[in-house]
Design an enzyme around this catalytic site. Sequence first.
Site, PDB file in Angstrom:
ATOM      1  N   ILE A  87      31.892  -2.022  -8.418  1.00  0.00           N
ATOM      2  CA  ILE A  87      31.821  -1.303  -9.687  1.00  0.00           C
ATOM      3  C   ILE A  87      30.900  -0.098  -9.449  1.00  0.00           C
ATOM      4  CG2 ILE A  87      31.563  -1.582 -12.176  1.00  0.00           C
ATOM      5  CD1 ILE A  87      33.466  -3.600 -10.884  1.00  0.00           C
ATOM      6  N   HIS A  88      31.397   0.850  -8.657  1.00  0.00           N
ATOM      7  CA  HIS A  88      30.589   1.938  -8.120  1.00  0.00           C
ATOM      8  C   HIS A  88      29.762   2.641  -9.194  1.00  0.00           C
ATOM      9  CE1 HIS A  88      32.929   1.732  -4.336  1.00  0.00           C
ATOM     10  NE2 HIS A  88      34.001   1.684  -5.099  1.00  0.00           N
ATOM     11  N   ASP A  89      30.441   3.118 -10.236  1.00  0.00           N
ATOM     12  CA  ASP A  89      29.780   3.977 -11.210  1.00  0.00           C
ATOM     13  C   ASP A  89      28.755   3.234 -12.052  1.00  0.00           C
ATOM     14  OD1 ASP A  89      31.334   6.109 -10.332  1.00  0.00           O
ATOM     15  OD2 ASP A  89      32.921   5.704 -11.778  1.00  0.00           O
TER      16      ASP A  89
END
Length: 311
Positions: A238-240
């Site tokens: 969930i990079h962001d």
Amino acid sequence: MSRPVLFDTDPGCDDAVAITLALASDDLEVVGLSTAHGNTTVDDTTANARSILELVDRTEVPVAKGATCPLTVDLETAEHIHGPGGILGDLPEPTAATEPVDAPAAQFIVEQAREHAGDLTLVAIAPLTNVALALALEPDLPDLLDELVVMGGAAFGQGNVTPLAEANFHSDPHAAHRVVRDLSPTIVGLDVTRGATFPPDRLPALSWDGRLEETIRQWLTYYDEEQLARYDIESAAIHDALVVAWLLDDGILETEPCAMRVGTDSDLARGALVCDARGVTDRAPNGHVATAVDTARFRSVLGAGLESLLG
């Protein structure tokens, strides 16, 4: 007093988690969403941003539609990762309540930076076209912002579009080059965001029996089996959301100052983030780069935010 934040975003499943995590926090005041091309076309990212606000009943947050394409290279999108229209889930149709403001995204960024002069955190989690255009409109933008945090690049590891480049920087390398060179950002790249996972075995701890719950579950599990195997991780990165979690708990990331540049050629180095970690050049640091992540701490912050959101 809550911290004003403006998202430049291309929703996108992980963008959606980041935005909802921020909206669920009393410590952050989301003053707007500016949309860019990236995970899908800007028409769809704008519709997705509006739908997210409708889904969580935060229609008062303004949306500004932004750049339709990169500064010089051709448009590339990623529906094959994030789903048709660039996002998964059962999202409501946007209504008049979330109609975009008249100002284009770059102008909106400048307006918000001026309104919150010295206090605004710009959270850039999309290709950096809008931010580069905002800098062209307002050369004093670095002085108006409190902080620019960018999810992008792969400082010390492999990219996800090429061996050297991450998607946001690869999508508009010329914009990334200008922003990294001139805006003293904190870069949160793939080196650390691949550790930003929220495994399925954490999901039963939450309640997942409604439209919002099911949609968030899909956002958290948007990788298919091929993606999981390629990156050898147990659940989607969930990079962001890692950027937002760090704003809420600065112990989640370790950062260090670094001299950084972004490659703009059309071949191997397109979008590559080059960090002089050992000082082999004479360039002074022009920003900070994240070097380590506390995954357990990230999961704790994200889990608490989701629990607050889902009630």
